[in-house]
Design an enzyme around this catalytic site. Structure first.
Site, short mmCIF file in Angstrom:
data_model
loop_
_atom_site.label_atom_id
_atom_site.label_comp_id
_atom_site.label_asym_id
_atom_site.label_seq_id
_atom_site.Cartn_x
_atom_site.Cartn_y
_atom_site.Cartn_z
N ASN A 7 0.88 -1.18 0.00
CA ASN A 7 0.00 0.00 0.00
C ASN A 7 0.91 1.22 0.00
O ASN A 7 1.52 1.56 1.01
CB ASN A 7 -0.90 -0.03 1.24
CG ASN A 7 -1.93 1.09 1.22
OD1 ASN A 7 -1.84 2.01 0.40
ND2 ASN A 7 -2.89 1.00 2.11
N ARG A 72 -2.52 -2.10 -3.52
CA ARG A 72 -3.76 -1.35 -3.37
C ARG A 72 -3.68 -0.13 -4.27
O ARG A 72 -2.74 0.67 -4.17
CB ARG A 72 -3.92 -0.92 -1.92
CG ARG A 72 -5.06 0.03 -1.74
CD ARG A 72 -5.38 0.25 -0.28
NE ARG A 72 -6.61 1.01 -0.20
CZ ARG A 72 -6.69 2.27 0.26
NH1 ARG A 72 -5.62 2.89 0.71
NH2 ARG A 72 -7.83 2.88 0.28
N HIS A 161 -13.61 2.31 -1.15
CA HIS A 161 -13.66 1.25 -0.13
C HIS A 161 -14.16 -0.08 -0.73
O HIS A 161 -14.64 -0.94 0.00
CB HIS A 161 -14.60 1.59 1.04
CG HIS A 161 -14.12 2.70 1.93
ND1 HIS A 161 -14.99 3.60 2.50
CD2 HIS A 161 -12.89 3.03 2.36
CE1 HIS A 161 -14.31 4.46 3.24
NE2 HIS A 161 -13.03 4.13 3.16
N ARG A 222 -14.44 14.69 7.14
CA ARG A 222 -15.10 15.07 5.88
C ARG A 222 -16.58 15.32 6.09
O ARG A 222 -17.23 14.61 6.86
CB ARG A 222 -14.94 13.96 4.84
CG ARG A 222 -13.53 13.70 4.41
CD ARG A 222 -13.50 12.73 3.24
NE ARG A 222 -12.17 12.17 3.07
CZ ARG A 222 -11.91 10.87 2.96
NH1 ARG A 222 -12.88 9.98 2.99
NH2 ARG A 222 -10.66 10.47 2.84
N GLU A 366 -8.45 -5.58 4.44
CA GLU A 366 -8.17 -5.27 3.04
C GLU A 366 -6.90 -5.96 2.54
O GLU A 366 -6.85 -6.39 1.40
CB GLU A 366 -8.08 -3.75 2.85
CG GLU A 366 -9.47 -3.12 2.94
CD GLU A 366 -9.47 -1.60 2.99
OE1 GLU A 366 -9.24 -1.07 4.10
OE2 GLU A 366 -9.68 -0.96 1.97
#
Ligand code: ADP
Length: 384
Positions: A7, A72, A161, A222, A366
């Site tokens: 990642n 990723r 996601h 956010r 993940e």
């Protein structure tokens, strides 16, 4: 098979090596770590980071070598609807998508190229955060804006996601003993970033994040959904405001942070427990927004069998889950309060018998999902 999961950020590289046996689910972790401060005096660029990683792996794997790498990648645009084996052409395509993910895709490209340089013969797989959502129908992914926005700039709903939503969907269907293609659910991935997906027949039908990850739920920092006129109005009223500054405010100074003064769910919950009214308001806003999505998506998928919580908040914040589920009485949702409060790491049911939707907690992973996808693609290619 030993799979290196990568990642890559612009200044850091997170990795894991997993041993994956054929037909299994992503295997076990042999080693993991982080190379930080890429671009600094110690590690000048991603190629140096990879050289450092290669030396570390020599030591940490006791002479064994990795068989494949899985990366990723945040944005797969409209082209990628599944993981792909990486070629130079694929890397160029990911690079072309940079305008859609200006922070993330260039970093992934640096990582992919560095691996190609360090281990030219190592099979590499790119796993995209957007890919799972490529099954959304056009009436869902379109924005009702002039055609030109889409044609010129690719402005549409992409969703993010996806690796997590996909993984968690599979796990939940398995747990309930439902064939995936018959599984309708609402999946809530609630971390610092948060999104909720309507799953119809095991596939993504709608999702709360949009053109960027700014849309949808109230998140740590956010805003989530917002009347777009807020943007034009602020730009018009404050002559010193730039698009970049406003983008920063909406992405990093909004959400729980703006209302409660903290972005971290644990801190906000603790403050609310002490009677802090701002924290309480922030939690009510976040829970209201999510419950609204759950209701809408329940209708959109033609009746969900389950509501699934995952990621840091979804897996751990029992009080927040209760706050959301408490608003779902109209759907017949009833929590089992003891099961909700119990601390456990595995997949579990937290609804009471007879609840209108089964409510599950499914831990996401993940890295494991990327390792599984990588092993499957590489083994399939080797065999075929
Ligand atoms: P990221 O999106 O960065 O991967 P995570 O999935 O790790 O984020 O989720 C981070 C969020 O999970 C934070 O808001 C954190 O406060 C929350 N969280 C983690 N553990 C708990 C807990 N025990 N109770 C409440 N919230 C928790």
């Amino acid at each position: 098979m030993l799979v290196l999961v990568v990642n890559c950020g612009s200044s850091s590289l997170k990795y894991q090596v997993r041993e994956v046996a054929a037909g299994t689910d992503g295997g076990t972790v042999l080693t993991s770590g982080l190379v930080e401060n890429i671009g600094g005096p110690q590690v000048r660029d991603h190629t140096e980071a990879l050289e450092l990683l290669a030396r570390r792996l020599d030591e940490e794997l006791g002479g064994r070598t990795v068989d494949a790498a899985g990366h990723r990648v945040v944005h797969g645009g409209e082209r990628f609807s599944a993981p792909v084996l990486v070629t130079h052409e694929i890397v160029r395509e990911i690079e072309r998508l940079a305008p859609l993910a200006p922070l993330h895709n260039p970093a992934a490209v640096l990582g992919l190229r560095a691996v190609l340089r360090t281990w030219p013969h190592l099979p590499q797989v790119a796993v995209f955060d957007t890919a799972f959502h490529r099954s959304m129908p056009e009436h869902v992914w379109r924005y009702a804006v002039p055609e030109e926005f889409y044609e010129r700039w690719g402005i549409r709903r992409y969703g993010f996601h996806g690796t997590s939503h996909d993984w968690v969907t599979g796990r939940a269907a398995q747990f309930l003993g439902v064939p995936r293609e018959d599984f309708h659910a609402v999946v809530a991935h609630l971390g610092n970033g948060a999104s909720v997906t309507a799953v119809r027949g095991g596939r993504s039908y709608d999702t709360s994040m949009g053109y960027t990850p700014l849309a949808g739920l109230v998140m740590g920092t956010r805003t989530g959904d917002l009347d777009p006129s807020v943007v034009t109005s602020v730009l018009r009223r404050d002559p010193s405001m730039t698009p970049e500054a406003l983008d920063g405010l909406l992405n990093t100074a909004s959400g729980l942070r703006a209302i409660a003064g903290h972005h971290d769910m644990r801190t906000v919950q603790e403050a609310a427990d002490r009677g802090d009214e701002r924290a309480e308001l922030a939690l009510e806003m976040a829970a209201h927004r999510l419950a609204k999505y759950v209701g809408g998506y329940h209708v959109a998928v033609g009746g969900a069998r389950a509501l699934v919580f995952t990621a840091g908040i979804g897996e751990n914040a029992a009080a927040f889950r209760a706050r959301v589920c408490g608003r779902l009485g109209a759907l017949g949702v009833v929590l089992d309060d003891d099961a909700n409060a119990a601390r456990s790491r595995g997949t579990r049911r937290i609804s009471a018998p007879g609840s209108g939707l089964e409510v599950l907690v499914v831990p996401t992973d993940e890295e494991q999902a990327i390792a599984a996808a990588t092993a499957e693609l590489v083994a399939g290619t080797a065999a075929g």
